[in-house]
Design an enzyme around this catalytic site. Sequence first.
Site, PDB file in Angstrom:
ATOM      1  N   ALA A 124       0.682  -1.270   0.132  1.00  0.00           N
ATOM      2  CA  ALA A 124       0.184   0.033  -0.241  1.00  0.00           C
ATOM      3  C   ALA A 124       0.871   1.243   0.174  1.00  0.00           C
ATOM      4  CB  ALA A 124      -0.907  -0.018   1.203  1.00  0.00           C
ATOM      5  N   ASN A 190       1.404  -3.345   8.143  1.00  0.00           N
ATOM      6  CA  ASN A 190       2.294  -4.062   7.184  1.00  0.00           C
ATOM      7  C   ASN A 190       3.212  -3.061   6.657  1.00  0.00           C
ATOM      8  OD1 ASN A 190       1.900  -7.045   7.113  1.00  0.00           O
ATOM      9  ND2 ASN A 190      -0.199  -6.064   7.086  1.00  0.00           N
ATOM     10  N   HIS A 220      -1.246   7.450   4.109  1.00  0.00           N
ATOM     11  CA  HIS A 220       0.153   6.694   4.362  1.00  0.00           C
ATOM     12  C   HIS A 220       1.135   7.961   4.189  1.00  0.00           C
ATOM     13  CE1 HIS A 220      -1.435   2.827   4.810  1.00  0.00           C
ATOM     14  NE2 HIS A 220      -2.080   3.067   3.693  1.00  0.00           N
TER      15      HIS A 220
HETATM   16  N1  LIG Z   1       1.859  -5.053   2.448  1.00  0.00           N
HETATM   17  C1  LIG Z   1       0.771  -4.165   2.553  1.00  0.00           C
HETATM   18  O1  LIG Z   1       0.700  -3.000   2.153  1.00  0.00           O
HETATM   19  C2  LIG Z   1      -0.454  -4.883   3.099  1.00  0.00           C
HETATM   20  C3  LIG Z   1      -0.440  -6.162   3.441  1.00  0.00           C
HETATM   21  N2  LIG Z   1      -1.475  -6.579   3.895  1.00  0.00           N
HETATM   22  C4  LIG Z   1      -1.434  -8.191   4.303  1.00  0.00           C
HETATM   23  O2  LIG Z   1      -2.561  -8.967   3.610  1.00  0.00           O
HETATM   24  C5  LIG Z   1      -3.059  -9.843   4.238  1.00  0.00           C
HETATM   25  C6  LIG Z   1      -4.681 -10.036   3.594  1.00  0.00           C
HETATM   26  O3  LIG Z   1      -5.292  -8.991   3.396  1.00  0.00           O
HETATM   27  P1  LIG Z   1      -6.777  -9.266   2.869  1.00  0.00           P
HETATM   28  O4  LIG Z   1      -7.034 -10.012   1.624  1.00  0.00           O
HETATM   29  O5  LIG Z   1      -7.218  -7.788   2.812  1.00  0.00           O
HETATM   30  O6  LIG Z   1      -7.452  -9.930   4.150  1.00  0.00           O
HETATM   31  P2  LIG Z   1      -8.791 -10.885   4.220  1.00  0.00           P
HETATM   32  O7  LIG Z   1      -9.061 -11.093   5.788  1.00  0.00           O
HETATM   33  O8  LIG Z   1     -10.003 -10.247   3.496  1.00  0.00           O
HETATM   34  O9  LIG Z   1      -8.396 -12.505   3.494  1.00  0.00           O
HETATM   35  C7  LIG Z   1      -7.189 -13.220   3.882  1.00  0.00           C
HETATM   36  C8  LIG Z   1      -7.474 -14.360   3.360  1.00  0.00           C
HETATM   37  O10 LIG Z   1      -6.433 -15.370   3.919  1.00  0.00           O
HETATM   38  C9  LIG Z   1      -7.006 -16.491   4.397  1.00  0.00           C
HETATM   39  N3  LIG Z   1      -5.971 -17.095   5.529  1.00  0.00           N
HETATM   40  C10 LIG Z   1      -5.727 -16.817   6.584  1.00  0.00           C
HETATM   41  N4  LIG Z   1      -4.932 -17.214   7.404  1.00  0.00           N
HETATM   42  C11 LIG Z   1      -4.506 -17.942   6.430  1.00  0.00           C
HETATM   43  C12 LIG Z   1      -3.615 -19.326   6.587  1.00  0.00           C
HETATM   44  N5  LIG Z   1      -2.682 -19.445   7.583  1.00  0.00           N
HETATM   45  N6  LIG Z   1      -3.308 -19.873   5.223  1.00  0.00           N
HETATM   46  C13 LIG Z   1      -3.836 -19.715   4.406  1.00  0.00           C
HETATM   47  N7  LIG Z   1      -5.046 -18.993   4.042  1.00  0.00           N
HETATM   48  C14 LIG Z   1      -5.060 -18.017   5.195  1.00  0.00           C
HETATM   49  C15 LIG Z   1      -8.250 -16.091   4.930  1.00  0.00           C
HETATM   50  O11 LIG Z   1      -9.083 -17.216   5.068  1.00  0.00           O
HETATM   51  P3  LIG Z   1     -10.235 -16.928   6.184  1.00  0.00           P
HETATM   52  O12 LIG Z   1     -11.287 -16.259   5.817  1.00  0.00           O
HETATM   53  O13 LIG Z   1     -11.043 -18.663   6.249  1.00  0.00           O
HETATM   54  O14 LIG Z   1      -9.726 -16.918   7.457  1.00  0.00           O
HETATM   55  C16 LIG Z   1      -8.942 -15.136   3.829  1.00  0.00           C
HETATM   56  O15 LIG Z   1      -9.191 -15.958   2.639  1.00  0.00           O
HETATM   57  C17 LIG Z   1      -3.368  -8.962   5.596  1.00  0.00           C
HETATM   58  O16 LIG Z   1      -3.601  -9.748   6.732  1.00  0.00           O
HETATM   59  C18 LIG Z   1      -2.228  -8.251   5.612  1.00  0.00           C
HETATM   60  O17 LIG Z   1      -1.109  -9.278   6.470  1.00  0.00           O
HETATM   61  C19 LIG Z   1      -2.946  -6.075   3.820  1.00  0.00           C
HETATM   62  C20 LIG Z   1      -2.902  -4.627   3.538  1.00  0.00           C
HETATM   63  C21 LIG Z   1      -1.704  -4.064   2.994  1.00  0.00           C
HETATM   64  O1  LIG Z   2      -3.475  -1.462   3.129  1.00  0.00           O
HETATM   65  C1  LIG Z   2      -3.196  -0.477   3.654  1.00  0.00           C
HETATM   66  O2  LIG Z   2      -3.587   0.726   3.493  1.00  0.00           O
HETATM   67  C2  LIG Z   2      -2.226  -0.725   4.722  1.00  0.00           C
HETATM   68  C3  LIG Z   2      -2.508  -1.736   5.575  1.00  0.00           C
HETATM   69  O3  LIG Z   2      -3.383  -2.263   5.726  1.00  0.00           O
HETATM   70  C4  LIG Z   2      -1.060  -2.417   6.195  1.00  0.00           C
HETATM   71  O4  LIG Z   2      -0.139  -1.756   6.212  1.00  0.00           O
HETATM   72  O5  LIG Z   2      -1.400  -3.452   6.699  1.00  0.00           O
END
Ligand SMILES: NC(=O)C1=CN([C@@H]2O[C@H](COP(=O)(O)OP(=O)(O)OC[C@H]3O[C@@H](n4cnc5c(N)ncnc54)[C@H](OP(=O)(O)O)[C@@H]3O)[C@@H](O)[C@H]2O)C=CC1
Ligand SMILES: O=C([O-])CC(=O)C(=O)O
Length: 267
Positions: A124, A190, A220
């Site tokens: 992001a 993150n 951000h």
């Molecule tokens: N780098 C960046 O800028 C960002 C990073 N992120 C990261 O991305 C991740 C995902 O975001 P988002 O898609 O919005 O979250 P969501 O909650 O919408 O989706 C997460 C998905 O991952 C699945 N899941 C959870 N745990 C596991 C596991 N151990 N193994 C396999 N699948 C799993 C969930 O299944 P179920 O629904 O069954 O739990 C769901 O399908 C966030 O948790 C964060 O860590 C997010 C935003 C920004």
């Molecule tokens: O998606 C975003 O704006 C940022 C976020 O959630 C993260 O840093 O985990």
Amino acid sequence: MSVRIALIGCGAIGTAALELLREDAGISVAAIVVPADAFAATKDVAARLAPGAQVVSAVPAQGIDLVVEAAGHAAIEAHVLPALQRGTPCVVASVGALSAQGFAEKLEAAAVAGKTQVQLIAGAIGAIDALAAARIGGLETVRYTGRKPPHAWKGTPAEQGRDLGALAGPTVIFEGSAREAATLYPKNANVAATVSLAGLGLDRTSVRLIADPAVTENVHTVEAEGAFGNFELTMRNKPLAANPKTSALTVYSAVRALRNRVAPLSI
Ligand SMILES: NC(=O)C1=CN([C@@H]2O[C@H](COP(=O)(O)OP(=O)(O)OC[C@H]3O[C@@H](n4cnc5c(N)ncnc54)[C@H](OP(=O)(O)O)[C@@H]3O)[C@@H](O)[C@H]2O)C=CC1
Ligand SMILES: O=C([O-])CC(=O)C(=O)O
């Protein structure tokens, strides 16, 4: 021949990425990895967006060229480490997982053991290239501020001792290091970890997190100063409808990383 990927997670990011990847002849989604209780819902998504993909609870040991994680911190230990050890390159969105003591070293060791690489996406945030380049000349200060609407902080420590729905103005919910921010807010900070890993490190990067009833975007800001000069970057990211914590740009960043793996010329 297309690159066969395993997508870990099929939530807001995973589903939006699958929609975009339908256009890519060079990338085929061979597997979607989710917890067993998400199989039924994920099979519906796969039928619509990735009909060739098997829905499974672990990355298949054969037939995968590249793994992309969009699932959460726990998925790195469960799925990314073993894939790296087997020699499969991985692209990671849950960069905050590296805030756990010793975890970055563990990830590196797994990549070394598998003679492969793990790529942390910018997600992001922008200017990660500039920050990582500036680090080579020497950085003095790096500050990151994450500002989101109150509802984006639901289910986090920000709820302790306050009613997020009743905030009258911008409220600082956290101030400290990037390591603490990413540990306490695994779904919201993150970016704090990413900025710190590109710059001054998890312990020397100052972070402020703000719940602000006046904003509708995920805002951000990065301020950096060093031998290169200084910069200030502010991103006003649109959140995904499926998850207000997550910016749409994270999806584009993941898809870009995958496309760059197959493109003859990448930027
Ligand atoms: N780098 C960046 O800028 C960002 C990073 N992120 C990261 O991305 C991740 C995902 O975001 P988002 O898609 O919005 O979250 P969501 O909650 O919408 O989706 C997460 C998905 O991952 C699945 N899941 C959870 N745990 C596991 C596991 N151990 N193994 C396999 N699948 C799993 C969930 O299944 P179920 O629904 O069954 O739990 C769901 O399908 C966030 O948790 C964060 O860590 C997010 C935003 C920004
Ligand atoms: O998606 C975003 O704006 C940022 C976020 O959630 C993260 O840093 O985990």
